[in-house]
Enzyme design. Structure first.
Site: not given
Ligand code: UD1
Length: 383
Positions: A219
């Protein structure tokens, strides 16, 4: 009575918060009141709600519903929202976990209001500042009053940045308390393992009960957002699963799924190799994950938490990164860094499947990290 304001927002934080909230409820309810704020960074049921219900985490008193956006936008909105609720709740301390944008926002909001920051999972470093998490960790550690590190390496890293334990207290911004607490995630694995094995039916649904398989999670942005890297990882999975005739289970983080769809790789030839046995499944709950980890012969991951859970389950791990915060796992030879390089991933996987490591000494504490942390919070002066 100590009032703690806990900030959570992303999947790994729900897991860590579960361990602390459980012990507050069991042993410290006379001395500690906890109020939880959910930033809403993770909002999908599979990344958020399912953890609260399954792990019996108390309902958050406040939810900012921030959702996904750019780092600046997301962190900025979180700081605004958290500040408002800190002013309203007037806690003695703010607990933040790990290294996500929710961690950074909570730490900055609290420190600027002169409310002591309690950082759990302090001191970890990848020494790679292109990771957003590295910036979050460093900043958060430097504005914290109490720092709890799961490993001795974490304590050493803090020392090199001038953050050292300042004696018996009282502790403050300028006189920080640094403690080696062990790892909350180990507490949880011990607590939930039997339950998970009894309750989860995922392995039988996948027809994998008692059968060998490889578990994979991907991820991190540098693996998902760089198309070549994600393609290389899948190519390596195709190779290893066909060569060793072993199924590969890949629960998909929504980010990874969306990117694979957008680039056409989900429907394209990448997953259609007739000899390969890659099986994509939706993101799984904590209990299902524990079952998958317990049943797997080998784990491949770019997640920090899953690297540790591999160790707790005594499984070798191929790390889909160029560095790890959990250097102990690599130094012990039970984890190997392979980046997104096809040959390194295949070679490391083959080696581990043929010669699995046998020794997993205790380096993440004794499963009592939550109690250790709460003892410090209730017996030292830091408010
Ligand atoms: C975040 C953390 C990472 C952690 C991970 C666990 C930061 C910078 N990163 O990364 O350290 O390992 O969480 O999972 O805080 N999205 C969804 N549904 C959700 C949440 C996210 O579809 O409920 C998708 C969206 O496209 C979003 C992308 O995931 O833009 C990234 O989500 P984000 O929370 O920014 O970062 P993670 O990659 O989940």
């Amino acid at each position: 009575m100590i009032k703690l304001f806990t900030i959570v927002g992303a999947r790994p934080q729900f897991i860590k918060a579960a361990a602390l909230s459980r012990v507050i409820g069991q042993e410290f309810s006379e001395d500690v009141k906890e109020v939880i704020l959910h930033t809403g960074q993770h909002y999908d049921i599979s990344l958020s709600d399912v953890f609260f219900s399954e792990m019996q985490i108390p309902e958050p008193a406040h939810n900012l519903d921030i959702g996904s956006s750019s780092h600046g936008d997301q962190t900025g909105m979180m700081i605004q929202g958290i500040e408002k609720y800190i002013l309203m709740e007037k806690p003695d301390g703010v607990i933040v976990y790990g290294d996500t944008n929710s961690t950074l926002a909570g730490a900055l909001a609290a420190a600027k209001l002169h409310i002591p920051v309690i950082h759990i999972e302090a001191g970890l470093r990848s020494f790679n500042k292109s990771m957003p998490e590295e910036i979050n960790r460093i900043t958060c550690d430097h504005v914290s009053t109490l720092l709890f590190s799961p490993t001795l390496t974490g304590i050493e890293n803090l020392g090199k940045e001038g953050i050292t334990h300042s004696g018996p207290g009282p502790y403050s911004f300028d006189s920080q308390g640094v403690f080696h607490s062990g790892d909350l995630m180990y507490d949880n694995t011990l607590f939930f393992r039997e339950q998970a094995i009894q309750k989860s039916s995922l392995l039988s649904k996948l027809e994998l009960d008692g059968k060998p398989f490889i578990l994979v999670t991907v991820h991190r942005p540098y693996n998902t957002d760089v198309r070549e890297n994600l393609r290389n990882i899948v190519k390596a999975l195709n190779l290893i699963s066909s060569e060793m005739n072993i199924p590969v289970i890949l629960p998909l983080h929504p980010r990874t799924k969306e990117i694979l769809k957008r680039t056409g790789d989900l429907e394209g030839s990448l997953f259609k190799d007739p000899l390969s046995h890659i099986r994509l499944i939706p993101a799984v709950s904590f209990l299902d994950m524990i079952c998958l980890e317990a049943g797997a012969s080998l784990i491949l991951t770019d997640s920090g938490g899953v690297q540790k859970e591999a160790w707790f389950m005594e499984k070798p791990v191929v790390i889909l990164r160029e560095e790890s915060e959990w250097v102990e796992i690599v130094e012990a030879g039970n984890g190997r860094l392979a980046g997104a390089d096809v040959t390194r991933i295949v070679n490391a996987s083959r080696d581990y499947l043929e010669n699995p490591p046998q020794s997993f000494p205790s380096i993440f504490g004794n499963g009592n990290a939550a109690r250790e942390i709460l003892k410090v919070l209730t017996t030292t002066q830091w408010r």
